[in-house]
Design a protein around this motif. Structure first.
Motif, PDB file in Angstrom:
ATOM      1  N   MET A  53      -1.824   9.764   2.035  1.00 43.88           N
ATOM      2  CA  MET A  53      -2.927   9.005   2.626  1.00 43.88           C
ATOM      3  C   MET A  53      -4.036   8.843   1.578  1.00 43.88           C
ATOM      4  O   MET A  53      -4.378   9.791   0.893  1.00 43.88           O
ATOM      5  N   LYS A  76      -3.874   4.486   6.507  1.00 43.39           N
ATOM      6  CA  LYS A  76      -2.878   5.531   6.757  1.00 43.39           C
ATOM      7  C   LYS A  76      -2.137   5.845   5.455  1.00 43.39           C
ATOM      8  O   LYS A  76      -2.739   5.938   4.392  1.00 43.39           O
ATOM      9  N   MET A  77      -0.796   5.961   5.503  1.00 37.94           N
ATOM     10  CA  MET A  77      -0.050   6.388   4.330  1.00 37.94           C
ATOM     11  C   MET A  77       0.310   5.232   3.395  1.00 37.94           C
ATOM     12  O   MET A  77       0.328   5.391   2.179  1.00 37.94           O
ATOM     13  N   GLU A  78       0.604   4.069   3.929  1.00 44.14           N
ATOM     14  CA  GLU A  78       1.195   3.008   3.118  1.00 44.14           C
ATOM     15  C   GLU A  78       0.359   1.741   3.041  1.00 44.14           C
ATOM     16  O   GLU A  78       0.742   0.792   2.352  1.00 44.14           O
ATOM     17  N   GLY A  79      -0.764   1.682   3.731  1.00 41.64           N
ATOM     18  CA  GLY A  79      -1.518   0.442   3.795  1.00 41.64           C
ATOM     19  C   GLY A  79      -2.262   0.105   2.513  1.00 41.64           C
ATOM     20  O   GLY A  79      -2.533   0.958   1.674  1.00 41.64           O
ATOM     21  N   SER A  80      -2.602  -1.181   2.368  1.00 41.81           N
ATOM     22  CA  SER A  80      -3.382  -1.646   1.219  1.00 41.81           C
ATOM     23  C   SER A  80      -3.964  -3.012   1.532  1.00 41.81           C
ATOM     24  O   SER A  80      -3.441  -3.755   2.373  1.00 41.81           O
ATOM     25  N   LYS A  88       3.428  -8.358  -2.364  1.00 41.71           N
ATOM     26  CA  LYS A  88       4.090  -7.471  -1.408  1.00 41.71           C
ATOM     27  C   LYS A  88       4.833  -8.309  -0.375  1.00 41.71           C
ATOM     28  O   LYS A  88       4.503  -9.491  -0.172  1.00 41.71           O
ATOM     29  N   THR A  96       5.244  -7.440   5.828  1.00 46.26           N
ATOM     30  CA  THR A  96       4.367  -6.269   5.971  1.00 46.26           C
ATOM     31  C   THR A  96       2.905  -6.660   6.134  1.00 46.26           C
ATOM     32  O   THR A  96       2.061  -5.785   6.343  1.00 46.26           O
ATOM     33  N   SER A 116       0.716  -3.462   5.708  1.00 50.09           N
ATOM     34  CA  SER A 116       1.121  -2.168   6.279  1.00 50.09           C
ATOM     35  C   SER A 116      -0.066  -1.339   6.756  1.00 50.09           C
ATOM     36  O   SER A 116      -0.096  -0.113   6.579  1.00 50.09           O
ATOM     37  N   GLY A 176      -2.329   0.883   8.860  1.00 44.35           N
ATOM     38  CA  GLY A 176      -2.039   1.843   9.919  1.00 44.35           C
ATOM     39  C   GLY A 176      -2.794   1.544  11.199  1.00 44.35           C
ATOM     40  O   GLY A 176      -2.293   1.768  12.295  1.00 44.35           O
TER      41      GLY A 176
END
Length: 276
Positions: free
Chosen positions: A1, A81-85, A97, A101, A117, A119
């Motif tokens: 994260m 969260k873990m994968e967002g941007s 990307k 997503t 992505s 979260g």
């Protein structure tokens, strides 16, 4: 994260690209806001709050007879969260990307901002931001940082391991695992030590704030020395590598939460940070 410094950089980049721009199109790819159209709305600012991003917009004035002339205000709230941007592209530029997503697309005459992505994605009246971020503790990178309040919140639960307390965004906002591990190391404190037994709680908080503040530019490191493409950390991610202070092998472990149901990765030097 992502850590608080990552969110600060993302907000800064988005603000530079979007602030003052009128949206030519918006595309929310989540069911709840799929029909929301913010074309014609002006992006006022993009600000970070801990690990949250807040995009504040003002809408066109309502021209109906007798209606208020004050601009409407909305906030696009996201959490990576873990994968967002969030990425910024030239108008109509090719995305780097996968399109499937994308969760939010904001188009302006000078650039497109795309959230991938994400979260969490919400749109709320700006006047109601407290409903989504009001629970957060003082932001270590915020203009309203309050160390006394952060320490009060940490000390309110003296039996919680310091390694868990520092990640509790309700106590202070912005610290992730990197800064949690390395700030504990700098104080010689094992992450499992209860908050109430930490001899100098303010030092850990001060170190975490300093490390975050030193990493607002490109490249990230918590150790001293020149910046490089490869991050330099005191203990984070350095399992079985020698401690930069004493040479003892860095260990990796799992820290159980107060109720025993949650575990978090920790990195520490068993000599510099003896177990409680």
């Amino acid at each position: 994260m992502p850590e608080g410094d990552s969110i600060w950089r993302a907000a800064h980049k988005l603000h530079e690209a979007l602030a003052g721009q009128v949206l030519t199109a918006s595309d929310f790819r989540v069911p709840r806001f799929a029909t929301l159209n913010l074309s014609g709305w002006t992006m006022v600012e993009v600000v970070p709050r801990g690990k949250h991003l807040l995009m504040r917009l003002e809408g066109p004035e309502d021209t109906l007879p007798g209606a208020s002339k004050k601009p409407r205000a909305l906030t696009i709230h996201s959490h990576l969260k873990m994968e967002g941007s969030w990425m910024v592209y030239p108008p109509g530029g090719r995305w780097t990307k996968p399109g499937h997503t994308a969760r939010c697309v904001l188009r302006t005459p000078v650039g497109d901002a795309v959230g991938f992505s994400l979260g969490i994605l919400d749109v709320v009246p700006t006047s109601e931001e407290d409903k989504i971020v009001g629970h957060l503790g003082p932001d270590l990178l915020g203009p309203d940082w309050d160390e006394e309040e952060a320490l009060r919140r940490l000390q309110a639960e003296p039996d919680v391991p310091i390694g868990f307390a520092l990640l509790d965004q309700r106590k202070l906002a912005g610290i992730g695992n990197i800064y949690r591990c390395d700030s504990c190391f700098l104080s010689g404190i094992h992450p499992a030590l209860p908050v109430g037994q930490v001899p100098d709680l303010a030092k850990i908080v001060t170190d975490a704030k300093r490390l975050l503040g030193e990493n607002l530019g490109p490249g990230r490191r918590t150790t001293l020395g020149p910046r490089a493409m490869r991050p330099g950390y005191w203990v984070y991610g350095r399992t079985r590598q020698p401690c930069r202070r004493c040479g003892t092998q860095i260990r990796h472990g799992l820290l159980a939460g107060p109720d025993g149901t949650e575990e978090r990765d920790i990195y520490f030097c068993p000599r510099c940070q003896p177990a409680p």
